[in-house]
Motif scaffolding. Sequence first.
Motif, short mmCIF file in Angstrom:
data_model
loop_
_atom_site.label_atom_id
_atom_site.label_comp_id
_atom_site.label_asym_id
_atom_site.label_seq_id
_atom_site.Cartn_x
_atom_site.Cartn_y
_atom_site.Cartn_z
N PHE A 19 43.43 34.94 42.10
CA PHE A 19 42.65 33.73 42.37
C PHE A 19 42.85 33.26 43.81
O PHE A 19 41.90 32.75 44.43
CB PHE A 19 43.06 32.62 41.39
N GLU A 69 49.75 37.49 37.77
CA GLU A 69 48.71 38.37 38.29
C GLU A 69 47.47 37.57 38.65
O GLU A 69 46.82 37.80 39.68
CB GLU A 69 48.38 39.44 37.23
N GLY A 70 47.12 36.59 37.80
CA GLY A 70 45.94 35.77 38.05
C GLY A 70 46.11 34.87 39.26
O GLY A 70 45.14 34.61 39.99
N MET A 95 43.89 36.83 32.62
CA MET A 95 44.79 36.30 33.64
C MET A 95 44.89 34.77 33.58
O MET A 95 45.66 34.17 34.32
CB MET A 95 44.31 36.73 35.03
N VAL A 96 44.09 34.16 32.69
CA VAL A 96 44.13 32.70 32.53
C VAL A 96 45.24 32.33 31.56
O VAL A 96 45.23 32.75 30.41
CB VAL A 96 42.77 32.16 32.02
N PHE A 126 46.85 29.87 35.95
CA PHE A 126 46.81 31.33 35.88
C PHE A 126 48.21 31.91 35.72
O PHE A 126 49.21 31.29 36.12
CB PHE A 126 46.15 31.90 37.14
N LEU A 183 38.82 38.55 38.93
CA LEU A 183 39.81 38.49 37.86
C LEU A 183 39.10 38.30 36.52
O LEU A 183 37.88 38.08 36.49
CB LEU A 183 40.85 37.39 38.09
N ASP A 184 39.85 38.41 35.43
CA ASP A 184 39.24 38.23 34.11
C ASP A 184 40.05 37.22 33.29
O ASP A 184 41.09 36.73 33.72
CB ASP A 184 39.10 39.57 33.37
#
Length: 736
Positions: free
Chosen positions: A163, A158-159, A134-135, A155, A130-131
Amino acid sequence: MSAQKRKALSIFVILIIVLGWFITIFGAGPIPAVKDKLQLGLDIEGGVYVVMEAKTDATGDSLKKLMEQTQAVIEQRVNQMGLSEPIVTIEGQKRIRVELPGADNADEAIKQIGRTAQLQFFLADGTKMLDGSMVKNASITTDKQNGGYAVSLEFNKEGTEAFAQATQKALSGAVTPSMGDVNARAIAIVLDNQIISAPVVNSVIQNGQAIITGGNGGFSQADATNLSALIRGGSLPVALEEVNTSTQSATIGYNAFERSVIAGIIAIGLIILIMLAFYGIMGIAASIALLLYVILVLWAMALMGTVLTLPGIGGFILSVGMAVDANVLIFTRIREEIGSGKSVRVAVHTGFRRALNTIIDSHCTTIIASIVLYQLGTGSVKGFAITLLLGIIASLLTATVVTQLFLTLSSESKHWSAKKYYGMNEDNTPKRSIKRQFHFVKHRKIYYCIVATVLIVGLGVGGIRGYNYGIDFTGGTMMQFNMGKQVELSKVEESLKAVGIHASELVYSGENNSGVIIKTMASLENESRNQLIEQFNKDFGITEKNVVAVEQFGPSVGKDLRSNAIKAVVISCIAMLIYIIFRFEWKFGVAAIAGVVIDALTVIALYGLFHITINNPFIAGLLTVVGFSTNDTIVIFDRIRENLGLMKKSQLEELIDYSINETLTRSIMTSSTVLIVMIPMFILASDSIREFMLPLFIGVVVGTMSSIFTCSPIYFELSQLSGGPKYKGKTSKKSH
């Protein structure tokens, strides 16, 4: 409006001015003094600005969305730096400008912001899961298990899913480590290809919330705060490259600011003295209007949140000089009306009415130039443009309302309506005037030859020898150091050679030559600049604290500056041509634009001839010259247009000469006033303001000369070729 109401209104205006100046200087209750309300630019307050360019092929709406996302991410990051009022703006299409007041280290600022900083989460085998986009949040919390502090992650939808998969795979035991010392069960958090944390997974996390602990003893508060800020900064959606950096010492900037304020006070004082000396009671009305004008511009800037820069102060003081123009136009008309036999009261009323169209036409052209300058300029040029624009609008308001109010009152007074107070004798002749009639059109070919010679020689010398472009046009770096004492430049050169830097210019600066300015044609990256500072520390015992200012320009910045300069002149000329054709006729428009082009080329020719540095302020100066030149030309053309309907039996050559002579006193007075207000700026202000003033100084002289000696004769030539002027034969009630 009755005389009684006018008296009450005039008293109210004076009270507003007195109260306004008191509040402006000292403040009152919840209203702060204007100096506390105004936002000061980095060149005054000190700090760092960084311009970064997106490395992307995206265009149109995709590029716009990409840059807006990037701006939002960087704003998140700089807000964590604890600096007062950081500014992040999109500049042009692909650039982000970050201004950090109070920061003093460009290298640290760039590291904090992250040129290519992209936050990513990897498994130990290098698989991206993830990037940073997404946080949802990252914050500091207490570590109840280990003591100290921890970092809490949250997150988005999506995150959360990504995760959960990452933690499940990390716990599976099927991951083969390939990222150095990263544990097989860890998830590495990577920022700009640097691992900033690699927490080990203890369980599958499916609720989108996680805690990063620092092991026994936990994180220190500083480490936890730093890590949470880096993660919370998110991921830049595109790689960025530094193209322009500047660091400005607050001490140097504020000293320049104080000198500029003193220069401004002196300039305003000179204007008031000139108005009183040349225009008597009309000068008193103009001075009252000027005092209100200053308050209006300062508070307009404060309330609009305009950032006040040193060039902006230069623009403001220049606008003070140009504000006189509207009053001079009015006063000239009033004297002409008295000269034609009208009473003072009627002359004041008629003079204002006749001057109004000329004032609007002449000022609108300068407004056009200011708007174009603001749209295409960057940084300090925008500051110059906005203060000049506000000043022009305020001058229109104060001259046409306040000056008119007080002159109407004085003209209705038994005592103050005497002609002597308006610069006129009892026989209706002016006390001070240029009595000789000059024949400008007759000698036009001499002027053409002089202009052609200046252009051929100047442009030729500049073309053969090469123009002296500043580093903001060519790309390069400027570093200014306070050495504490005068050092030999040869020793500075040795230090530069030791780190492989070649200086294109090396000069002393500061009091007693205690500083040095180093300019290079190469654009030095942070690493090279830091190496030089380390070398200077070794050779001269100075540190980063001795760095007074740093400016770094990538080659693409210079290319854009040249491109924008050409665009600005072309767009201004087209806009002015359309306006003049609409308000006058095509021959006036073509003649005015021909004069503008000649003025611009003359300024460029003089810069080439005398090898003066062409830099960012030069663009602002050139555009202001365009506006000022057209302003002066419009005043003469307006008089020619009027006289075409009045002097039906006169030859066109005679009519044009008569019109120029009628407005000659006004042209000289306006130009002289603008030049006079520049003198304190040249003497007291900083080098950055002088860079703005020089092309203006040249341009005001050139623009005034061209409106008289070039534009009007060109109109004569065009009229001869096209079979006569459009307005010939119109009637008017005015007689000569």
